[in-house]
Enzyme design. Sequence first.
Site, PDB file in Angstrom:
ATOM      1  N   ASP A   1       0.823  -1.201   0.000  1.00 46.28           N
ATOM      2  CA  ASP A   1       0.000   0.000   0.000  1.00 46.28           C
ATOM      3  C   ASP A   1       0.858   1.253   0.000  1.00 46.28           C
ATOM      4  O   ASP A   1       2.078   1.198   0.155  1.00 46.28           O
ATOM      5  CB  ASP A   1      -0.937   0.012   1.220  1.00 46.28           C
ATOM      6  CG  ASP A   1      -0.266  -0.538   2.478  1.00 46.28           C
ATOM      7  OD1 ASP A   1       0.908  -0.200   2.722  1.00 46.28           O
ATOM      8  OD2 ASP A   1      -0.905  -1.313   3.199  1.00 46.28           O
TER       9      ASP A   1
ATOM     10  N   HIS B   1      -7.376  -5.490   9.708  1.00 48.65           N
ATOM     11  CA  HIS B   1      -7.043  -5.161   8.328  1.00 48.65           C
ATOM     12  C   HIS B   1      -5.722  -5.804   7.908  1.00 48.65           C
ATOM     13  O   HIS B   1      -4.838  -6.053   8.721  1.00 48.65           O
ATOM     14  CB  HIS B   1      -7.032  -3.646   8.085  1.00 48.65           C
ATOM     15  CG  HIS B   1      -5.875  -2.904   8.664  1.00 48.65           C
ATOM     16  ND1 HIS B   1      -6.011  -1.924   9.616  1.00 48.65           N
ATOM     17  CD2 HIS B   1      -4.537  -2.974   8.427  1.00 48.65           C
ATOM     18  CE1 HIS B   1      -4.827  -1.421   9.923  1.00 48.65           C
ATOM     19  NE2 HIS B   1      -3.907  -2.053   9.218  1.00 48.65           N
TER      20      HIS B   1
ATOM     21  N   GLU C   1      -9.599  -2.190   5.096  1.00 50.87           N
ATOM     22  CA  GLU C   1     -10.282  -1.992   6.362  1.00 50.87           C
ATOM     23  C   GLU C   1     -11.543  -2.862   6.420  1.00 50.87           C
ATOM     24  O   GLU C   1     -11.978  -3.416   5.401  1.00 50.87           O
ATOM     25  CB  GLU C   1     -10.658  -0.519   6.520  1.00 50.87           C
ATOM     26  CG  GLU C   1      -9.479   0.447   6.455  1.00 50.87           C
ATOM     27  CD  GLU C   1      -8.637   0.468   7.736  1.00 50.87           C
ATOM     28  OE1 GLU C   1      -8.757  -0.458   8.554  1.00 50.87           O
ATOM     29  OE2 GLU C   1      -7.840   1.416   7.902  1.00 50.87           O
TER      30      GLU C   1
ATOM     31  N   ASN D   1      -7.725  -3.879  13.999  1.00 46.45           N
ATOM     32  CA  ASN D   1      -9.114  -4.072  13.570  1.00 46.45           C
ATOM     33  C   ASN D   1      -9.241  -5.172  12.515  1.00 46.45           C
ATOM     34  O   ASN D   1     -10.292  -5.322  11.893  1.00 46.45           O
ATOM     35  CB  ASN D   1      -9.714  -2.765  13.052  1.00 46.45           C
ATOM     36  CG  ASN D   1      -9.031  -2.253  11.794  1.00 46.45           C
ATOM     37  OD1 ASN D   1      -8.058  -2.846  11.307  1.00 46.45           O
ATOM     38  ND2 ASN D   1      -9.522  -1.151  11.254  1.00 46.45           N
TER      39      ASN D   1
END
Length: 262
Positions: free
Chosen positions: A67, A141, A146, A139
């Site tokens: 990313d 990801h 996400e 979380n």
Amino acid sequence: MEIIVAPTPESAASVAAQAVLAGLPAGKDPVLGLATGSSPLGLYAELAAAVADGRADFSAAKGFALDEYVGLPATHPESYRQVLVREVCEVIGLPVDGLNVPDGTGATLAELEAGAAAYDAAIAAAGGIDVQILGIGANGHVGFNEPASSLSSRTRVKRLAARTRRDNARFFASESEVPTHCITQGLGTVMDARRLVLIATGEAKANAVGAAVEGPLSASCPASILQWHANAIVVLDEAAAASLQNREYYDDAARGLPLNAV
């Protein structure tokens, strides 16, 4: 999917590096998928040790980042291009001109989307990723996919979750400086890699690891997509493994595990 629990973060890094090395192709220059963050740092140090003693050579390798932030110039010290130059290229000897990072500098959504499509095309042109190194967010990801990301998504523009921006604020002067958007490999793009190696350490990752490994396959926990990959290896330290319910079986299954055969 194989789950291996090591006693310490350092031993987890060693096991994860073995899993990466065992997945490299014979007779061709490797193509690595590269994650940033604190979790893979020990793994990269172990790969550097393998280079130093002649067990690996990344001097002609290609690397593809998971990313990149939208809006940061490639020269910004916290752009993932610069982070990977420091933490991977300069550590394992992967050439900088072999490092590929999504283009987050487009001025319009159309330009960013075109760059994302070009990134998937570049991975395909390189012959695909041999081993994709992954971390996991608190979380759930992976990359910047996400919660609620499509399980078949391709490289694309995503807005960062508030929790992710708070977690990443430690790399910036303030949370307000953390970009709000990114370009990330999609979960479908990640799944195209021939081997996935996810490393997670620390108590803060335990709940996300439990959901990814033992929860349902769900976009609510993007990392759960690893359950669907035929050659995924999850390496944890004791703290990151704390919420696993089937730990006894994982330990039994991992005893004497030949990493080049999984």
